[in-house]
Structure formats: structure tokens, C-alpha cells
Design an enzyme around this catalytic site. Structure first.
Site, PDB file in Angstrom:
ATOM      1  N   LYS A   1      56.379  56.981 -43.758  1.00  0.00           N
ATOM      2  CA  LYS A   1      55.256  57.818 -43.307  1.00  0.00           C
ATOM      3  C   LYS A   1      56.118  58.735 -42.333  1.00  0.00           C
ATOM      4  O   LYS A   1      55.699  59.734 -42.266  1.00  0.00           O
ATOM      5  CB  LYS A   1      54.507  56.794 -42.389  1.00  0.00           C
ATOM      6  CG  LYS A   1      53.533  56.046 -43.156  1.00  0.00           C
ATOM      7  CD  LYS A   1      52.501  55.280 -42.512  1.00  0.00           C
ATOM      8  CE  LYS A   1      51.587  54.310 -43.620  1.00  0.00           C
ATOM      9  NZ  LYS A   1      50.885  53.288 -42.909  1.00  0.00           N
TER      10      LYS A   1
ATOM     11  N   GLY B   1      68.225  54.951 -55.716  1.00  0.00           N
ATOM     12  CA  GLY B   1      69.494  54.324 -56.182  1.00  0.00           C
ATOM     13  C   GLY B   1      69.504  52.790 -56.179  1.00  0.00           C
ATOM     14  O   GLY B   1      70.782  52.202 -55.889  1.00  0.00           O
ATOM     15  N   LYS B   2      68.415  52.194 -56.311  1.00  0.00           N
ATOM     16  CA  LYS B   2      68.547  50.730 -56.239  1.00  0.00           C
ATOM     17  C   LYS B   2      69.129  50.002 -57.464  1.00  0.00           C
ATOM     18  O   LYS B   2      70.089  49.213 -57.145  1.00  0.00           O
ATOM     19  CB  LYS B   2      67.255  50.230 -56.645  1.00  0.00           C
ATOM     20  CG  LYS B   2      66.287  50.681 -55.292  1.00  0.00           C
ATOM     21  CD  LYS B   2      64.887  49.977 -55.382  1.00  0.00           C
ATOM     22  CE  LYS B   2      63.830  50.312 -56.484  1.00  0.00           C
ATOM     23  NZ  LYS B   2      63.529  51.864 -56.523  1.00  0.00           N
TER      24      LYS B   2
ATOM     25  N   GLY C   1      63.954  56.330 -57.728  1.00  0.00           N
ATOM     26  CA  GLY C   1      65.099  57.200 -57.604  1.00  0.00           C
ATOM     27  C   GLY C   1      65.944  57.065 -56.191  1.00  0.00           C
ATOM     28  O   GLY C   1      66.532  58.205 -55.939  1.00  0.00           O
TER      29      GLY C   1
ATOM     30  N   GLY D   1      61.817  49.851 -52.838  1.00  0.00           N
ATOM     31  CA  GLY D   1      61.590  51.172 -52.308  1.00  0.00           C
ATOM     32  C   GLY D   1      61.202  51.781 -53.444  1.00  0.00           C
ATOM     33  O   GLY D   1      60.989  51.330 -54.563  1.00  0.00           O
ATOM     34  N   PRO D   2      61.081  53.153 -53.076  1.00  0.00           N
ATOM     35  CA  PRO D   2      60.367  53.981 -54.039  1.00  0.00           C
ATOM     36  C   PRO D   2      61.317  54.564 -55.298  1.00  0.00           C
ATOM     37  O   PRO D   2      62.731  54.064 -55.178  1.00  0.00           O
ATOM     38  CB  PRO D   2      60.175  55.488 -53.311  1.00  0.00           C
ATOM     39  CG  PRO D   2      60.942  55.395 -52.111  1.00  0.00           C
ATOM     40  CD  PRO D   2      61.190  53.688 -51.961  1.00  0.00           C
TER      41      PRO D   2
ATOM     42  N   SER E   1      45.263  51.508 -42.675  1.00  0.00           N
ATOM     43  CA  SER E   1      46.178  52.264 -41.938  1.00  0.00           C
ATOM     44  C   SER E   1      45.595  53.935 -41.498  1.00  0.00           C
ATOM     45  O   SER E   1      45.964  54.364 -40.658  1.00  0.00           O
ATOM     46  CB  SER E   1      47.656  52.289 -42.427  1.00  0.00           C
ATOM     47  OG  SER E   1      47.446  53.173 -43.685  1.00  0.00           O
TER      48      SER E   1
END
Length: 846
Positions: A758, A397-398, A395, A392-393, A715
Site C-alpha cells: 500500500k 522474481g520469485k 513479476g 508476492g505479486p 481496510s
């Protein structure tokens, strides 16, 4: 300074052959004798003898070897007459047959004292310098050089106490050099001190200086005694410094060697004493290793055998041997690793859920997967740990989620970053043959954890590089495979190690850079960005209390209203995660802390109106898809590694010849989508009420803003089609809507990825309705209802109904009028095209 054996090795021609053992005789002449010698009458014409590698000074006696024809003829004639010759040094000693230009202008009148015939036909002569002359003109070159000369008198400009002090100083310095030089006999110092003539003393020392011919010639040409004295002293001081430094180095080396011998002797004595007392330190260390091995439990049999074998080698290896340290370190690594030593899992599902909820808001999918793992582990006991990849992007919390999972499982947590690693040895370790070899990061983390079942986080797995040192991702294939990692082999350890109980958690911002085989071994868990409501809750429950504590405040001193937090999120951050939100909250806390520390206030409640005063003017504006006032603008939805974003696509036309211009740093796939959209509209121009002239006599320009950012992917196909159709039909795009989807020539709308990101981007930008591919309906169903909120979601299966759904019913202008072209322009375009066709036909005929 001086020649090593205090000899005068002054050759000319053949490297003073025959005079290796010549010891110079030092004439201890008085000042009167020296003065009489130097002031002796100088003939007007002198035969000139070139010297290769020395300069003759007045009063000094030197042996030379004569071998050249010119020189032999000169010596023969001079010895038979008055035995007086002129001696001049060559500028370059490598010149075998010098000409007048190869000789210095100043030389020394010499008296031949002795002539010796050598067995090889050459002659050796002993000569003594008398006075200095300057060559005015060469008057003869054969059979030897003869020149017209004039005498040069050197000026004595020192006398009395000053002269005595100078002579004493130069004698002392010369004596120091003799004493420091190991190869110069001490008698030389006595000889120097016995020279009474100041001029001869300088000449003698100058003759024996170990300097270049050019430097000696410079000394010969100096006329003032004081100036020559200073120059000689300068050379002596340099030589003295060199000798002092050499003596220091010799003393230090000798001392170091003596110290080493002393240490070795004392150590051997100590060893003998300790052996007699039964207190051998070396044996004690080996005994400790054996004791540690005996106390180790659950160690595989093959590991115990290898450790015993290495300890046995250690006993036979002297501790001074380089191999001793290598073997000792290897055995210690074996003993430091947690073989079969596991921490006990707390398989309380309610407790685990509570811990996960305490540390992280939302992330239901991740929490559900962890609870499932615990449930199966509780039932099966010996289940192999899965390999998870949080994707994921930034920040969201990974990384911190890994710590929470370890706390929930009651396991040790270790983390290391893979970002920027290029060397395969970082994973598998170095072989023991290398200096400074170590195990790889996997086993180092296991040693640090101290348990065989930690939670091991591999951060930034998508940023691993590869070069000539290998590909670290290939080494990770074995580590991150539950079917293989029970027998992981490190290059350093060379023993199978069981990693099957380790819970590996990888993190990545993008899956594109992770090789397919490695991606296949991991269970991908997508952690999408947070909604506005989630960010507010995260800020209130986690971020704000943390920043209050870090900035030295307490809860009574600062309060930030929910509306203020909402404004910070909306106007000062634009991200999928909450990292920048935490920074902005920290900035607010620091501002309040500064006011409290200066005594201005005691506490503060930060409201909506205070935010701008603290953080400055707003940084981001709501990108509500502006209700376009002109046709040709559509709003697309894009995915980036940092979350979703909206994309404006602009199209315009101008009179031309049907060319297509695409700008905005678009990739090949996006350019192809634009050409697909144009092909689709060309095929249906009649039913869409698009004049044929629009394609033939107008150029189309497509631009995507944020031109500095590269963009690519299929897309944007639907949005490109909408923008191009809008400009050609002159119908504006409806209201605040956005769209995404891939288009095909058959008229289909294909599914795309990143739907959740998105949709979140559309909500952040104030979009009211989104159009998605029909086959992405399943992805929307997985998004929580509260995330979608009042956002309308419509689905597209084919391209046919797109224009009626997305474009306004009535055009701004009549397309037939808008695309009307003057006849002159048509003729010009047709003329240009026919000219091109003619050239092409001629080229084919050729």
C-alpha cells in the site's frame, strides 16, 4: 448378392418350413420358350396368393409353403382346375392376414407344377412364373382373394451387339460373385453361363439378389429391358464391392495371423540358439539390472531387498507376459532414483551472497534468510532443509530466485508447476495396478535431478485445485513437513524415500487459497513490489542487457537513457513487478533492431523524447489523489494479489427518506464498514455539526469506481468514514493524502495487512501523506527508508481525531443550509413512514 447356398428361400407365411434342403432346378429354356411362356394368355380374373418375403419373376421356379386358410383354399381349387394363380408380394411381411391394401399392385401369373401335403396339415407347392400382370380391382376376398387383372408386357429395347455385350457383362459379374462367395457352389456359375434367354437371365438373377422385397418389386415393375438391366447391374456391382472388401479383410487377417505365428516360431528358434551360445538377450537385460543394483551405493537395506525380490520375479516371468514390462519398469525406477547420492554444498557465504546479488537486485530479506540457512548448514552439517514459500505479486522474481539459490548452493534445480493440478496422484503417483502408472511429480523430479538434495521449486502452489480425484494439497502435507518427509511414500514405489535434504521452495501470489495446515508447514517470505528506483536499477543491470541480446543487438548499437527508462516505468507500466517493464524494453529494442536491419541507422540512443514515438501514447497517468474540489471524496489504499493500489471512495446525498445505496461491486465486509461509518456519525452528529435532517430526509449513495472489479475487505473503513463524514459536514478531504485501516463501533482503528504494498502504491500515485493504524507501525519500520523517501506517514489509534486530521477546517457550505428540507417533503416522508407503521401494526394484529 446371392443366397449363401444358392437356394431360393422364398417363403410365404411359415418361413419355408420343409424346404431347407431344396436345390433349385434351373430350366435352361430358350428365348422362344421364354417368350411363349411370358406371352401366354392371362385370364381376366385370377385367384391372388400373397407371398410374405419374396417376389416371383417370370420363368423362375420356387417352392412355397402354404398354411393360411385362404391360401389353402386357393391352392386346393386351383390345383383341381387349370392350376393357374396370381402371385403378389406383401408390402410388410409381418402382417399375418393381409388385406388388399397390404399387397403390391403388380404380380406374376404362376403355374402350379407340384403339390405336396405336409404332416402338419400345411401344403407345399412348386410354382413357376409365367408373365406379369397389374391388379385393377379385387372382386372377391372369401374364401380367398380374386382380382380383375390386366397383362403387362415388358419391352425389349436392346438388340444385336449391344445386347450381347450387356448379357456377357452381367454374366461375368455374376460369375465373379459366385467365385468370391465361399458358400455358393461353383456349379452356379456354369448354370448362369448356360442360360441363353436374356429376359430369363435377368429374371433369374433378380430372383436371387439379396436385396429388400421393395427393391425386387421395383425390378419386377420395370418394363424396359435396358432399364432393368442397368438396375440389376447396379445391385451386382454393390455386392461385388462388398465381397472384394470382405476378401481383403479375410486375407489381411490370415496374413497377420501367419506373420504372428512365423514371428513366434523364429523367436523361439532365436531363443534356443542364444541359450546354446550363452547369449540370451532377456537374461542379459536382467543381468544388467542386477549389475546396476550392485553398483548402487548408500541404498537403504529395505530398498535393496525389494529390488532383488522384483528381479527374481522378473526372471520367472516370460517376456511375452504383460507383467514383464510392469516389473521391469518398476525395477528401473528404483535404480534411477538417487538413493543417498547428494551433491556437495559449497558453503562459502561470501560467494553465495555475491551470486544472489548478481542475479537479483534488492530482496534483502530473502537473501538474508538464504545466508542464514547456509551458515547453519556449515556449522551443523546434517541440518534438515527448511520449506520456504515466496509470496508476492507476479513479476517480482520469485521463480528466478529459486535458480539463483540453487546456483549459490551448488545444487541441482528442478521446477514443476502446481497450477491447475486436480489429481492427488500427480503428487503421490498411481498404483502399479493401473495401466500406464507412474510415480508422482516429486519422485519424477528427483529422478531428473539425479541428486538427493536438489532445490525443488513448487510453482503456483496457491492455484492447486481439488475435485472427485482428491485434493493434491493434502498430499503435499507430508512432502512439505521437515519432520515427516524423511519417509515419504509414493503410491507407485511403495518404498519410503528420504526428502529431508531437499530444499523445497514454493511460490504463491495469494495466501488465501492455500489451506491453513499447508500454510503452517511453510516459512512465508513476503516479496513485495519494487520501488521506482529499484525498477530503474533492475532495468539497467538485468532486463536491458537480456533484451539487447535476445533481439540480436549489442551494447554499442543501442543505449537507453535513465530518464527514458524512468518514463517507461511511470507512463507505460503499472505493476508491482517488472514483467511488463521487460516487455516494453523488448519493444524498444525490436524497434531499433528493425531500423538497423533495414539500413536506416547504425546505432541509436533512446532518450525521453523517443519513447512516445516507439511505444505510442502513454498508457497510464499519475493518479495523484486529485485535490477534490467537492466534499465527499476520499482516497483509500488497497491490497491486491498483483500489488498495492489506491482506491477512490465517493459519497453523495440527495433528498429522500434516509436510504443507503452502495455501488461498485463491493463485498459484504466493505458494505458493513460503510454502515459502521454511518452509525458512528449518527451517534456524534451534534458535536460534528451535522443536522439531524441529513440522516432523516436525505439518501446517501456510496460508490467506489472501477465498478467491474469486485472489492472487499475491512481496510477501507477509515476511507469510507472520511468520505461519508466529508459529505455530511461539507468539509473537503485535505490535499494529497490516503488512508487505510479497519474501524469498529467502539471507535478503534484496527491494523490491516499489505502495508508495504500500500505504501508503494501511494508513492506511485503521487500521494504525499498516508494515515495508517497505530498497530501497523512495526510493519512500516521493516520497510527500507529509501522506499518511504519523502512520504509522510501518520498513525491513527482511534477514530475521534480522524475528522480534524483528514478534513478541512472550514466547510464549503453551511451544513444547516445544505441539508435544509422543505416542509412539504418532511410531511410527505412522515406520512409515508406513518402509513408503513400502520400496515405493520395491522399485520401484527392479524
Amino acid at each position: 448378392m446371392f443366397d449363401q447356398n444358392f437356394r431360393i428361400k422364398m417363403d410365404f407365411e411359415d418361413q419355408n418350413e420343409g424346404f431347407d434342403d431344396f436345390e433349385q432346378a434351373i430350366p435352361l429354356m430358350s428365348e422362344e420358350e421364354e417368350k411363349k411362356l411370358s406371352e401366354s394368355e392371362v385370364p381376366e380374373n385370377l385367384p391372388i396368393l400373397p407371398l410374405k418375403n419374396t417376389v416371383l419373376f417370370p420363368g423362375v421356379v420356387v417352392p412355397i409353403t402354404v398354411g393360411r386358410d385362404r391360401s389353402l383354399a386357393l391352392v386346393k381349387e386351383a390345383y383341381e382346375s387349370n392350376k393357374t394363380i396370381g402371385v403378389v408380394a406383401q408390402k410388410d411381411e409381418s402382417v399375418e392376414n393381409p388385406e388388399p391394401n397390404d399387397l403390391f399392385k403388380f404380380g406374376t401369373v404362376a403355374q402350379i407344377l407340384k403339390l405336396i401335403k405336409m404332416p402338419d396339415g400345411s401344403k407345399s407347392v412348386v410354382i413357376q412364373g409365367k408373365s406379369i400382370f397389374e391388379i385393377e380391382e379385387f372382386i372377391q376376398s372369401d374364401p380367398f382373394f380374386k382380382a380383375q387383372v390386366k397383362p403387362i408386357r415388358q419391352h425389349m429395347d436392346l438388340s444385336g451387339v449391344e445386347l450381347d455385350a450387356s448379357i456377357r457383362s452381367i454374366k461375368e459379374t455374376a460369375s465373379k460373385i459366385v467365385n468370391l462367395s465361399p458358400n455358393i457352389p461353383s456349379e452356379a456359375s456354369i448354370a448362369i453361363n448356360n442360360i441363353s434367354s436374356p429376359s430369363f437371365l435377368l429374371n433369374f438373377i433378380s430372383s436371387n439378389l439379396q436385396v429388400s422385397i421393395a427393391d425386387k418389386q421395383e425390378l419386377l415393375e420395370i418394363r424396359n429391358f435396358s432399364e432393368r438391366l442397368d438396375k440389376v447391374m447396379e445391385h451386382l456391382q454393390k455386392e461385388l464391392q462388398v465381397l472384394n472388401l470382405s476378401e481383403e479383410i479375410r486375407t489381411k487377417v490370415k496374413t497377420d495371423i501367419d506373420d504372428q505365428q512365423r514371428d513366434f516360431y523364429l523367436r523361439q528358434q532365436m531363443k534356443a540358439i542364444q541359450e546354446a551360445l550363452g547369449e540370451d538377450v532377456e537374461q542379459q537385460g536382467i543381468a544388467k539390472l542386477k549389475d546396476r543394483l550392485d553398483k548402487k551405493k548408500n541404498v537403504p537395506k529395505h530398498v535393496v531387498e525389494e529390488a532383488k525380490k522384483e528381479i527374481q520375479r522378473l526372471e520367472m516371468t516370460p517376456n511375452s507376459s504383460p507383467n514383464y514390462g510392469i516389473i521391469h519398469s518398476y525395477v528401473e525406477w528404483i535404480l534411477d532414483l538417487p538413493w543417498g547420492d547428494y551433491s556437495k554444498d559449497k558453503l562459502d557465504l561470501k560467494r553465495a551472497r555475491k551470486i544472489l546479488d548478481e542475479d537479483h537486485y534488492g530482496l534483502e530479506k530473502v537473501k538474508k534468510r538464504i545466508i542464514e540457512y547456509l551458515a547453519v548448514l556449515k556449522l551443523k552439517k546434517d541440518m534438515k532443509a527448511p520449506i520456504l514459500c515466496f509470496y508476492g505479486p507476479p513479476g517480482v522474481g520469485k521463480t528466478s530466485l529459486g535458480k539463483s539459490i540453487a546456483r549459490a548452493l551448488n545444487r541441482e534445480f528442478e521446477r514443476f508447476s502446481l497450477g491447475g493440478i486436480h489429481d492427488e496422484a500427480e503428487i503421490r503417483g498411481h498404483r502399479r495396478t493401473y495401466i500406464g502408472a507412474l510415480p508422482g511429480r516429486i519422485l519424477r523430479s528427483m529422478k531428473k535431478a539425479g541428486k538427493g538434495n536438489p532445490v525443488l521449486m513448487l510453482d503456483e502452489i496457491d492455484k492447486v485445485g481439488s475435485d472427485f480425484r482428491g485434493d493434491p494439497t493434502s498430499a503435499l502435507l507430508e512432502v512439505l513437513d521437515p519432520e515427516q518427509n524423511d519417509s515419504f511414500t509414493d503410491n507407485y514405489l511403495e518404498l519410503e524415500y528420504d526428502l529431508s535434504s531437499v530444499l523445497f521452495i514454493a511460490t504463491a501470489n495469494s495466501l488465501d487459497t492455500i489451506p491453513a495446515p499447508l500454510r503452517d508447514r511453510m516459512e512465508i517470505i513476503n516479496i513485495s513490489g519494487y520501488t521506482q528506483e529499484e525498477k530503474i536499477e533492475i532495468a539497467r543491470k538485468y532486463l536491458l542487457p537480456k533484451q539487447i541480446e535476445e533481439n540480436g543487438l549489442n551494447k554499442k548499437q543501442i543505449k537507453i537513457s535513465k530518464a527514458a527508462i524512468n518514463k517507461i516505468i511511470d507512463e507505460y507500466t503499472r505493476e508491482s513487478g517488472v514483467r511488463n517493464l521487460e516487455r516494453q524494453l523488448g519493444a524498444v529494442c525490436r524497434n531499433v533492431a528493425a531500423q538497423i536491419a533495414s539500413g536506416e541507422i547504425e546505432s541509436m540512443s533512446v532518450g525521453v523524447n523517443d519513447v512516445e514515438e516507439v511505444l505510442g501514447k502513454r498508457k497510464f497517468f499519475s493518479e495523484v489523489a486529485e485535490r477534490t474540489t467537492v466534499p465527499g471524496v476520499a482516497t483509500g489504499l488497497a491490497w491486491t494479489p498483483y500489488g498495492g493500489d489506491i482506491l477512490f471512495i465517493e459519497a453523495s446525498v440527495s433528498q429522500g427518506s434516509g436510504k443507503l445505496h452502495i455501488t461498485g461491486q463491493l463485498g459484504e465486509v466493505m458494505k458493513e464498514s460503510a454502515m459502521l461509518a454511518i452509525s458512528y456519525l449518527r451517534a456524534r452528529y451534534e458535536e460534528l455539526n451535522i443536522p439531524e435532517e441529513a440522516f432523516k430526509y436525505f439518501d446517501l449513495h456510496i460508490h467506489v469506481p472501477k465498478g467491474a472489479v469486485p472489492k472487499d475487505g475491512p481496510s477501507a473503513g477509515v476511507a469510507l468514514l472520511s468520505a461519508v463524514a466529508s459529505i455530511f459536514t461539507q468539509r473537503k478531504v485535505k490535499g494529497t493524502l490516503a488512508m487505510t485501516g479497519e474501524i469498529t463501533l467502539r471507535g478503534l482503528v484496527l491494523p490491516v495487512g499489505g502495508i508495504k504494498e500500500k505504501v508503494l502504491a501511494a508513492k506511485r500515485a503521487g500521494i504525499e501523506k498516508v494515515y495508517l493504524p497505530k498497530k501497523n507501525e512495526k510493519d512500516v519500520e521493516e520497510i527500507e527508508t529509501d522506499i518511504i523517501g519523502d512520504l509522510q506517514v501518520e498513525y491513527l489509534e482511534r477514530m475521534d481525531p480522524i475528522l480534524d486530521l483528514i478534513l478541512e477546517d472550514k466547510p464549503d457550505k453551511d451544513p444547516a443550509e445544505f441539508f435544509k428540507v422543505p416542509e412539504s417533503h418532511k410531511r410527505q416522508i412522515e406520512s409515508t413512514n406513518s402509513s408503513k407503521d400502520s400496515k405493520e401494526e395491522m399485520a401484527v394484529m392479524d
